[in-house]
Write a protein that holds these residues in place. Structure first.
Motif, PDB file in Angstrom:
ATOM      1  N   MET A  60      41.995  48.423  27.279  1.00  0.00           N
ATOM      2  CA  MET A  60      41.605  49.804  27.034  1.00  0.00           C
ATOM      3  C   MET A  60      42.817  50.730  26.954  1.00  0.00           C
ATOM      4  O   MET A  60      43.791  50.566  27.699  1.00  0.00           O
ATOM      5  N   LEU A  61      42.722  51.702  26.050  1.00  0.00           N
ATOM      6  CA  LEU A  61      43.736  52.738  25.897  1.00  0.00           C
ATOM      7  C   LEU A  61      43.175  54.039  26.451  1.00  0.00           C
ATOM      8  O   LEU A  61      42.014  54.379  26.204  1.00  0.00           O
ATOM      9  N   THR A  62      43.988  54.756  27.192  1.00  0.00           N
ATOM     10  CA  THR A  62      43.521  56.023  27.764  1.00  0.00           C
ATOM     11  C   THR A  62      44.647  57.043  27.779  1.00  0.00           C
ATOM     12  O   THR A  62      45.817  56.686  27.874  1.00  0.00           O
ATOM     13  N   GLY A  63      44.259  58.323  27.704  1.00  0.00           N
ATOM     14  CA  GLY A  63      45.228  59.400  27.824  1.00  0.00           C
ATOM     15  C   GLY A  63      45.381  59.882  29.248  1.00  0.00           C
ATOM     16  O   GLY A  63      46.149  60.807  29.511  1.00  0.00           O
ATOM     17  N   HIS A  64      44.661  59.244  30.194  1.00  0.00           N
ATOM     18  CA  HIS A  64      44.676  59.666  31.592  1.00  0.00           C
ATOM     19  C   HIS A  64      45.282  58.577  32.468  1.00  0.00           C
ATOM     20  O   HIS A  64      44.963  57.408  32.322  1.00  0.00           O
ATOM     21  N   ALA A  65      46.144  58.984  33.374  1.00  0.00           N
ATOM     22  CA  ALA A  65      46.846  58.023  34.222  1.00  0.00           C
ATOM     23  C   ALA A  65      46.241  57.913  35.617  1.00  0.00           C
ATOM     24  O   ALA A  65      46.766  57.202  36.468  1.00  0.00           O
ATOM     25  N   GLU A  66      45.117  58.604  35.871  1.00  0.00           N
ATOM     26  CA  GLU A  66      44.536  58.589  37.208  1.00  0.00           C
ATOM     27  C   GLU A  66      43.982  57.208  37.555  1.00  0.00           C
ATOM     28  O   GLU A  66      43.420  56.521  36.706  1.00  0.00           O
TER      29      GLU A  66
ATOM     30  N   ASP B 133      40.259  56.568  36.751  1.00  0.00           N
ATOM     31  CA  ASP B 133      39.964  56.266  35.355  1.00  0.00           C
ATOM     32  C   ASP B 133      40.160  54.780  35.082  1.00  0.00           C
ATOM     33  O   ASP B 133      39.343  54.129  34.430  1.00  0.00           O
ATOM     34  N   THR B 134      41.257  54.245  35.608  1.00  0.00           N
ATOM     35  CA  THR B 134      41.541  52.820  35.432  1.00  0.00           C
ATOM     36  C   THR B 134      40.482  51.966  36.119  1.00  0.00           C
ATOM     37  O   THR B 134      39.991  50.982  35.545  1.00  0.00           O
ATOM     38  N   ILE B 135      40.123  52.332  37.320  1.00  0.00           N
ATOM     39  CA  ILE B 135      39.123  51.571  38.078  1.00  0.00           C
ATOM     40  C   ILE B 135      37.791  51.543  37.339  1.00  0.00           C
ATOM     41  O   ILE B 135      37.149  50.488  37.236  1.00  0.00           O
TER      42      ILE B 135
ATOM     43  N   GLY C   7      34.277  54.882  25.739  1.00  0.00           N
ATOM     44  CA  GLY C   7      34.672  53.507  25.464  1.00  0.00           C
ATOM     45  C   GLY C   7      34.269  52.542  26.562  1.00  0.00           C
ATOM     46  O   GLY C   7      33.997  51.368  26.310  1.00  0.00           O
ATOM     47  N   ARG C   8      34.213  53.036  27.796  1.00  0.00           N
ATOM     48  CA  ARG C   8      33.822  52.172  28.911  1.00  0.00           C
ATOM     49  C   ARG C   8      32.367  51.734  28.811  1.00  0.00           C
ATOM     50  O   ARG C   8      32.019  50.606  29.153  1.00  0.00           O
TER      51      ARG C   8
ATOM     52  N   ASN D 257      39.719  44.164  30.756  1.00  0.00           N
ATOM     53  CA  ASN D 257      40.672  43.266  31.407  1.00  0.00           C
ATOM     54  C   ASN D 257      41.974  43.947  31.777  1.00  0.00           C
ATOM     55  O   ASN D 257      42.670  43.516  32.693  1.00  0.00           O
ATOM     56  N   ASP D 258      42.322  45.008  31.051  1.00  0.00           N
ATOM     57  CA  ASP D 258      43.593  45.678  31.310  1.00  0.00           C
ATOM     58  C   ASP D 258      43.500  47.098  30.774  1.00  0.00           C
ATOM     59  O   ASP D 258      42.620  47.430  29.973  1.00  0.00           O
ATOM     60  N   TYR D 259      44.440  47.924  31.217  1.00  0.00           N
ATOM     61  CA  TYR D 259      44.482  49.349  30.865  1.00  0.00           C
ATOM     62  C   TYR D 259      45.911  49.693  30.496  1.00  0.00           C
ATOM     63  O   TYR D 259      46.847  49.237  31.141  1.00  0.00           O
ATOM     64  N   ILE D 260      46.069  50.516  29.476  1.00  0.00           N
ATOM     65  CA  ILE D 260      47.404  51.008  29.146  1.00  0.00           C
ATOM     66  C   ILE D 260      47.285  52.490  28.802  1.00  0.00           C
ATOM     67  O   ILE D 260      46.348  52.912  28.122  1.00  0.00           O
ATOM     68  N   VAL D 261      48.215  53.292  29.323  1.00  0.00           N
ATOM     69  CA  VAL D 261      48.145  54.747  29.198  1.00  0.00           C
ATOM     70  C   VAL D 261      48.946  55.210  27.978  1.00  0.00           C
ATOM     71  O   VAL D 261      50.081  54.779  27.756  1.00  0.00           O
ATOM     72  N   LYS D 262      48.336  56.091  27.185  1.00  0.00           N
ATOM     73  CA  LYS D 262      49.037  56.722  26.069  1.00  0.00           C
ATOM     74  C   LYS D 262      49.943  57.830  26.597  1.00  0.00           C
ATOM     75  O   LYS D 262      49.568  58.516  27.547  1.00  0.00           O
TER      76      LYS D 262
END
Length: 228
Positions: A82-88, A91-93, A64-65, A101-106
């Protein structure tokens, strides 16, 4: 649904797409489209106007990136969450550096996602990046500015900007006077439809070739609308 934002969901999980689409549309603030691949997302933003994209990182045909990078290179300037299953942090960076613009963890709560979406829309509409088309003008709501085809700049007031922005989001739907009053002035008992009509009159003096025969900001039974 006048004034609704156009939102694109990009996720290969059918249940999540359907659930988010239903919940977002139930708020009354969004018209939702949904696709399941990066390629379809890139095609969608090229062919249609979207106010915000909610994009999963893990798509079946591409990261997706990378899709975000391609959208940005193609000129897409609206917010991407962006939606992600990883909280590292890494990954966000990576996502933010790609142009998100923003990230949210599933998994996430819908209320949190909704708040993030609305925050990004507010920020974008106040930024210089928001560039819309109104008639023959380029409309920059963040700068309270209209620019015509020859480059002439027309400065707008805060209320004029808010009126145009709301009518723009309504697309070809008629917006009732009472709705515009509530959206632009809030529920203020001292503000009447005469106040709105005065602002519409002044706007037409600025943007219409013949203000007495409006072709951009037109009056319809029950309210107003913008004509593309």
């Amino acid at each position: 649904m006048p004034g609704a934002y156009q939102l694109l969901i990009v996720d290969d999980e059918a249940d999540l797409r359907d659930t988010l689409s239903e919940q977002l549309e139930l708020t009354g603030d969004f018209r939702v489209s949904a696709v399941d691949t990066a390629a379809r997302a890139i095609e969608a933003v090229r062919g249609e106007r979207f106010d915000i994209v909610v994009m999963d990182v893990g798509l079946p045909d591409a990261d997706g990136r990378q899709a975000v990078r391609d959208m940005r290179r193609g000129g897409f300037r609206a917010p991407i969450l962006m939606l992600t299953g990883h909280a590292e942090d890494a990954d966000t960076i990576q996502g933010l550096e790609a142009g998100a613009n923003d990230y949210i963890v599933k998994p996430f709560r819908f209320a949190v996602l909704l708040a993030r979406i609305r925050a990004q829309l507010r920020q974008h509409e106040a930024s210089e990046d928001a560039v819309l088309t109104v008639g023959q003008y380029t409309f920059r709501p963040g700068a309270k500015l209209l620019v015509d085809a020859k480059g002439a700049r027309l400065k707008l007031t805060e209320k004029e900007t808010a009126i145009l922005r709301f009518l723009y989001r309504a697309e070809d739907q008629v917006v009732a006077r009472e709705t515009l009053l509530a959206e632009v002035w809030g529920y203020n008992a001292s503000v009447t439809t005469h106040t709105l009509e005065t602002h519409i009159y002044r706007l037409r003096q600025k943007i219409e070739e013949d203000p007495s025969n409006a072709r951009i900001l037109v009056t319809e039974p029950g309210g107003y609308k913008l004509v593309p």
